[in-house]
Design a protein around this motif. Structure first.
Motif, short mmCIF file in Angstrom:
data_model
loop_
_atom_site.label_atom_id
_atom_site.label_comp_id
_atom_site.label_asym_id
_atom_site.label_seq_id
_atom_site.Cartn_x
_atom_site.Cartn_y
_atom_site.Cartn_z
N ILE A 237 0.83 -1.20 0.00
CA ILE A 237 0.00 0.00 0.00
C ILE A 237 0.87 1.26 0.00
O ILE A 237 1.68 1.47 0.90
CB ILE A 237 -0.94 0.02 1.22
CG1 ILE A 237 -1.78 -1.27 1.26
CG2 ILE A 237 -1.82 1.26 1.20
CD1 ILE A 237 -2.64 -1.48 0.04
N ALA A 238 0.67 2.07 -1.03
CA ALA A 238 1.38 3.35 -1.13
C ALA A 238 0.72 4.37 -0.21
O ALA A 238 -0.52 4.44 -0.12
CB ALA A 238 1.35 3.85 -2.58
N HIS A 239 1.53 5.16 0.46
CA HIS A 239 0.97 6.14 1.38
C HIS A 239 1.90 7.33 1.54
O HIS A 239 3.09 7.26 1.19
CB HIS A 239 0.68 5.51 2.75
CG HIS A 239 1.91 5.01 3.44
ND1 HIS A 239 2.46 3.77 3.18
CD2 HIS A 239 2.71 5.58 4.39
CE1 HIS A 239 3.53 3.60 3.95
NE2 HIS A 239 3.71 4.68 4.68
N HIS A 240 1.36 8.37 2.10
CA HIS A 240 2.13 9.56 2.45
C HIS A 240 1.70 9.99 3.84
O HIS A 240 0.51 10.20 4.08
CB HIS A 240 1.89 10.69 1.44
CG HIS A 240 2.84 11.84 1.59
ND1 HIS A 240 2.76 12.75 2.62
CD2 HIS A 240 3.91 12.22 0.83
CE1 HIS A 240 3.73 13.64 2.49
NE2 HIS A 240 4.44 13.35 1.42
N ARG A 241 2.68 10.09 4.72
CA ARG A 241 2.37 10.40 6.12
C ARG A 241 3.10 11.67 6.53
O ARG A 241 4.28 11.86 6.22
CB ARG A 241 2.80 9.23 7.00
CG ARG A 241 2.61 9.46 8.49
CD ARG A 241 2.89 8.19 9.28
NE ARG A 241 4.15 7.55 8.93
CZ ARG A 241 4.80 6.70 9.72
NH1 ARG A 241 4.28 6.37 10.88
NH2 ARG A 241 5.93 6.15 9.33
N THR A 242 2.39 12.55 7.21
CA THR A 242 2.96 13.77 7.75
C THR A 242 2.93 13.70 9.26
O THR A 242 1.88 13.45 9.86
CB THR A 242 2.15 15.00 7.28
OG1 THR A 242 2.07 14.99 5.85
CG2 THR A 242 2.82 16.28 7.73
N GLU A 243 4.07 13.87 9.88
CA GLU A 243 4.14 13.84 11.34
C GLU A 243 3.49 15.08 11.93
O GLU A 243 3.45 16.14 11.31
CB GLU A 243 5.60 13.76 11.81
CG GLU A 243 6.34 12.53 11.32
CD GLU A 243 5.85 11.24 11.97
OE1 GLU A 243 5.15 11.32 13.00
OE2 GLU A 243 6.19 10.16 11.45
N GLY A 244 2.96 14.95 13.14
CA GLY A 244 2.35 16.09 13.80
C GLY A 244 1.63 15.66 15.07
O GLY A 244 1.73 14.50 15.50
N GLN A 245 0.92 16.59 15.66
CA GLN A 245 0.19 16.33 16.89
C GLN A 245 -1.13 15.63 16.59
O GLN A 245 -1.63 15.62 15.47
CB GLN A 245 -0.07 17.65 17.62
CG GLN A 245 1.19 18.40 18.01
CD GLN A 245 2.08 17.60 18.95
OE1 GLN A 245 1.61 17.10 19.98
NE2 GLN A 245 3.35 17.47 18.62
#
Length: 246
Positions: free
Chosen positions: A13-21
């Motif tokens: 599974i292709a994904h894009h994750r952005t770190e944060g609260q």
């Protein structure tokens, strides 16, 4: 940067994750759409500006993920979404489900209720394989689907039309959420355009009437279509995410 996760079922599974609260935001796309659509990209930018964690991904058979679209079904895509949430997010999440993604969000809410902070449905399409597709097929289409295993239906979004498989329809019947009790013990916002020709307003009203939810609001937007991607519509999505995040 696009990353890949292999699910317990072996799908990549292709994904894009952005770190944060937290609470994090998970975008769940629609039928035959991918994670590069305008709503997903807008939410990623908005979440980054808010310092919020954000995740978008392609179901198997969609976008950059492994598999062929025709081989997939609602159950597979629910499994993909559950695998992503379990592996790549922490704590309660706000689920933003567009069209089919709204149905998948409701499935996640049933399976992982403790991981759902709130839910935003954008023209959610629960049970569409049964109530829209199968119910709308002619007798000849139904016979062809059952005998041959697939048919192709016209689509405004694809010149080649959408291939609909017998597996998609039969699996969908085991995933229906509007026939049995549906408990949503968290804030829910439904956004729906009155000019949506793919998912009519009646679907949102039926979901609102059926769900057991202490804080559910439906917003109808006059003239908005199924894409729900004008600047005004996108701003309404952000507002809804804020409302269910508290």
């Amino acid at each position: 940067m696009t990353e890949y996760l292999t699910t317990p079922q072996g799908r990549r599974i292709a994904h894009h994750r952005t770190e944060g609260q937290g609470p994090g935001i998970v975008f769940l796309g629609g039928f035959m759409s991918d994670m590069t659509g305008s709503k997903a990209m807008f939410l990623q930018d908005w979440a980054a500006a808010q310092g919020r964690a954000f995740l978008r991904f392609d179901y198997s058979g969609h976008g950059q993920s492994s598999g062929a679209f025709e081989d997939g079904c609602i159950g597979d895509w629910v499994e993909d979404a559950l695998a992503m949430i379990k592996a790549l997010t922490e704590g309660p999440q706000v689920l933003v489900g567009s069209s089919m993604g709204g149905w998948i969000a409701l499935q996640i809410a049933r399976t992982l209720p403790d991981r759902v902070k709130g839910l935003v449905g954008i023209a959610p399409a629960p049970d569409f394989t049964e109530d829209s597709m199968w119910a709308g097929f002619s007798e000849a289409q139904r016979v062809a689907l059952m005998d041959q295993g697939r048919i192709v239906i016209p689509s405004d979004y694809s010149e080649d039309g959408y291939p609909i498989t017998r597996r998609l329809i039969e699996d969908g019947r085991g995933r229906l959420v509007l026939r049995t009790p549906l408990s949503l013990p968290f804030p829910v916002r439904i956004l729906q355009g009155t000019a949506d020709t793919d998912v009519p307003v009646s679907v949102a009203l039926r979901l609102m009437d059926h769900a057991d939810c202490p804080d559910l609001r439906l917003t109808l937007v006059k003239g908005a279509d199924h894409r729900f991607s004008t600047p005004e519509c996108l701003a309404m999505i952000a507002t809804a995410v804020n409302e269910v995040s508290v």
